[in-house]
Structures are given as C-alpha cells and as structure tokens.
Design a protein around this motif. Sequence first.
Motif, PDB file in Angstrom:
ATOM      1  N   TYR A 200       0.985  -1.617   0.326  1.00  0.00           N
ATOM      2  CA  TYR A 200       0.409   0.356   0.230  1.00  0.00           C
ATOM      3  C   TYR A 200       0.895   1.224   0.053  1.00  0.00           C
ATOM      4  O   TYR A 200       1.054   2.398  -0.071  1.00  0.00           O
ATOM      5  CB  TYR A 200      -0.953  -0.137   1.309  1.00  0.00           C
ATOM      6  N   VAL A 201       1.698   0.834   0.884  1.00  0.00           N
ATOM      7  CA  VAL A 201       3.406   2.449   0.739  1.00  0.00           C
ATOM      8  C   VAL A 201       3.265   2.573  -0.679  1.00  0.00           C
ATOM      9  O   VAL A 201       3.607   3.587  -0.451  1.00  0.00           O
ATOM     10  CB  VAL A 201       4.237   2.573   1.558  1.00  0.00           C
ATOM     11  N   VAL A 202       4.842   1.482  -1.437  1.00  0.00           N
ATOM     12  CA  VAL A 202       4.060   1.682  -2.783  1.00  0.00           C
ATOM     13  C   VAL A 202       2.983   2.330  -3.744  1.00  0.00           C
ATOM     14  O   VAL A 202       3.162   3.278  -4.732  1.00  0.00           O
ATOM     15  CB  VAL A 202       4.437   0.614  -3.357  1.00  0.00           C
ATOM     16  N   ASP A 212      -0.746  10.085   3.066  1.00  0.00           N
ATOM     17  CA  ASP A 212      -0.812   8.444   3.330  1.00  0.00           C
ATOM     18  C   ASP A 212       0.413   8.368   3.036  1.00  0.00           C
ATOM     19  O   ASP A 212       0.553   7.099   4.511  1.00  0.00           O
ATOM     20  CB  ASP A 212      -1.584   8.799   2.664  1.00  0.00           C
ATOM     21  N   ALA A 213       1.139   7.588   2.439  1.00  0.00           N
ATOM     22  CA  ALA A 213       1.653   7.221   2.019  1.00  0.00           C
ATOM     23  C   ALA A 213       2.343   7.197   3.641  1.00  0.00           C
ATOM     24  O   ALA A 213       3.022   6.015   4.641  1.00  0.00           O
ATOM     25  CB  ALA A 213       2.806   7.475   0.986  1.00  0.00           C
ATOM     26  N   TYR A 214       3.587   8.167   4.378  1.00  0.00           N
ATOM     27  CA  TYR A 214       3.984   8.221   5.218  1.00  0.00           C
ATOM     28  C   TYR A 214       3.624   7.667   6.544  1.00  0.00           C
ATOM     29  O   TYR A 214       4.106   7.127   7.661  1.00  0.00           O
ATOM     30  CB  TYR A 214       4.757  10.409   5.250  1.00  0.00           C
ATOM     31  N   GLY A 241       9.351   1.428   0.852  1.00  0.00           N
ATOM     32  CA  GLY A 241       9.021   2.488   2.021  1.00  0.00           C
ATOM     33  C   GLY A 241       9.502   3.229   1.531  1.00  0.00           C
ATOM     34  O   GLY A 241      10.124   3.947   1.089  1.00  0.00           O
ATOM     35  N   PHE A 242      10.002   4.080   2.836  1.00  0.00           N
ATOM     36  CA  PHE A 242      11.043   5.422   2.827  1.00  0.00           C
ATOM     37  C   PHE A 242      12.373   5.133   3.079  1.00  0.00           C
ATOM     38  O   PHE A 242      12.819   5.328   4.566  1.00  0.00           O
ATOM     39  CB  PHE A 242      10.799   6.274   4.105  1.00  0.00           C
TER      40      PHE A 242
END
Length: 389
Positions: A200-202, A212-214, A241-242
């Motif tokens: 989902y992060v990707v 939202d991603a972070y 992710g990050f």
Amino acid sequence: MPRSPAHRDAAQRPFVALLVLIAALLLAWPVISVNIARGCVVADTPYLSLCPMGDAGVAAIRERIAANPGETPAYLSLADLAPASAALTAAQRLAPTHPKILLMSATSALQGGNLKAAIAPLIDLAEYHGDNGTANLILARLVVAGQTELLEPYLKPDSAWPARVLNAMPRVGGSTASALPLISKALAAKALDPAAVSAYVVQLKAARSWGDAYALWLTLHAQPLPMLYNGSFDEPFLSEGFDWEVNDQMPLSRAGAVVDRVGYEARGAVLNVKLTGRSIATPLVSQYVFIGQGRYRLKGEYRTRRLRLDNGLAWTIRCTSEAGAAAGPSDGLPEADAAWQPFTFEFTLPATCGPVAIVQLEPSSRAAAMAGGSGEAWFDALTLERLAN
C-alpha cells in the motif's frame, strides 16, 4: 471528554440507516436480475428461495417446512420475505455459516439499530466468503466512519478480512488515513501481513499521496523514526517504503556502479560503491524524506580507495515537485584514502518543493556520470537534522 453511550447511539443512527440501505440493496439485487426473474417464471429450483411470492407461495413454503423441518432452503425462502421472523432464527440454527444467512443476520441487526450485533456476521462473510464483496464494502464504510473499535475484537492472527476490507476502501471513497487505526491494530494482532502494508505504501508513493504514504510507513514501524531512515545502513533496505533505494536498472555486467551494504570492521554494515569504468546511472542510491520546508544539515562519514571520478561523488537533495531541482549546492567529496572522514552539507528546502524531498548519492556532474570512473567509496553514520531559521 468521552461521549456517553446515548450520544454515540444518536450519532450512529444516520450511519446505521445508510448501512441498512446498502445491505438491503445488495440483498435485493439477485431478485431483480434477469436470469433469476426468468428462473422464477419457470419455477427453476435454485431460484425459488429468491423469487417474490404471494400468500400462496408463503403457504407452500410453510407446508414444505411442516413436511421437512430440516429443509434449510425453505427457511431461507421464508426469511427472505420476513427477515426478522422466527424463520431467520431457524435458518441461523440450521446453517449458521451460509453466506446469505450471514448477510440477512447482519441486515436484521442493522434494521433493529444494533450496529454491534451486525459486526460478527459481516466479519464472517468477509473472512470466509470474501469474494462476495458485500461485507467488505459495509465494513469499509464502518472504517471510513471511524467505527474501527467495533472491529478490533475480531482481529485474530492470520485473518484474511482486514486485507479485504482495506482493498475495498477506494470503492467507498475512503483514504488510507482513515484506515490507519485499523492497520495499526491489525499489525499488532498479526492479523495483517506487513508485506501487504508495504505494498500500500508503494501504491501511495506512486500516486504521490505523500501524507498517507508516510503515515502508513510510520504505522508499519509503530515507533518514532528519524528524518533520515537507516542512516547507519545496518538494516537491510526496504525499498517499498521510505528507506534507501538502490538504482539497479542496469544488469551487473553493464553497470557503471555496484551499490550494496557490506560489513566493515567494527562499524557493522556500511554503504559500499564500486565504480566499474562504465557510464553511471544516477542516482546511485536515494531515499524519500518527509521533511517539508526549512533549513537542514546532512552529516555523515565516508572513505574512498583509489577513487577516480571527476570531482568525486556528492550527496544531493532534490525536490519531488520541481522536476528534480536541487535544493541548494552540493559539492563533490574529496578523496579520503587514508581514513574515514566526516562531511557536512547544509541546505534549505523551499515551500515549493512540497513535503517530500529526495536525498541521493550521485557523481558531482552529469559529465562525470557519462564518463564513468573507478575505485571504491564507503559511507556510514548519515544523519539529517533541522536547523533553526
């Protein structure tokens, strides 16, 4: 101050009414479909329980039940006509896991204003009949409406329903942010695969939904994180992710640089860059950082061995919203063959860069990247800190 049960019930009433409507429409759909309507005309047995019936039809069903008290389809047919009747109770006893009975049980509870009682059959539907989709949508609406706490008692290890509900979120207009409480609880209960959350992060990063991603990245780790993640390079890279992302688009046989984590004496793991003499694809390694406007300092340590590259390697900060514009100067690092050397790089990120920037390692010029180089470099102990304006 926490809301009283009465206040919560009053706030839930419009929402419960919406769920009742959704469930009723989904239950009614088979009745109005063309194929089933045709089956009702010809009295085709598989469709009898879904056909609209008059008094004669109801009487016939009751006669079937009297002759065979264990005939589940007959109770289903009767419960269709009167979902809150004793027929539904009987059908629940005879076939408690039947998908239609589960949905009718949930609908009956919702019609009675008992949202909590509707959760268990909806969860069973999503868990064991997830391809149906009806329960997934209703549960997703619950999540969007902030009713996650009603679902928490059903979070069990290796559950299938949380992922299915998350997949249904876009269909009900929900954002990942509204699902963060569910994701956090599901991860803690081992009811959600962290790999699925990373996916989902990707997706959110690709859509440039940075907030939202972070937020999801933080939820995945369940602890505060530094602005620059894994700056010691001690942990394997999580490119979903990050974290650091290595540019490995070229086959090793044609790559101008080979980038990896390696062990180094008493330092644990460090970042290693080997130049092969070919043109270098940039950046060598990069990380998205959620930092926003302000002044920052990037610090770290490095060492080289027989590095031959015009003006050396450089750490650069680039914007994500301005076609990769560099945020401030970035000087090439001088050779450091004798021992590990510190480096410091200060920069200012303007508001036009947006909330996310990219920290990346690259040759100090495009010409150097095209010409290529040779030798090795190691990096360790990178940190990023905000400076006072």
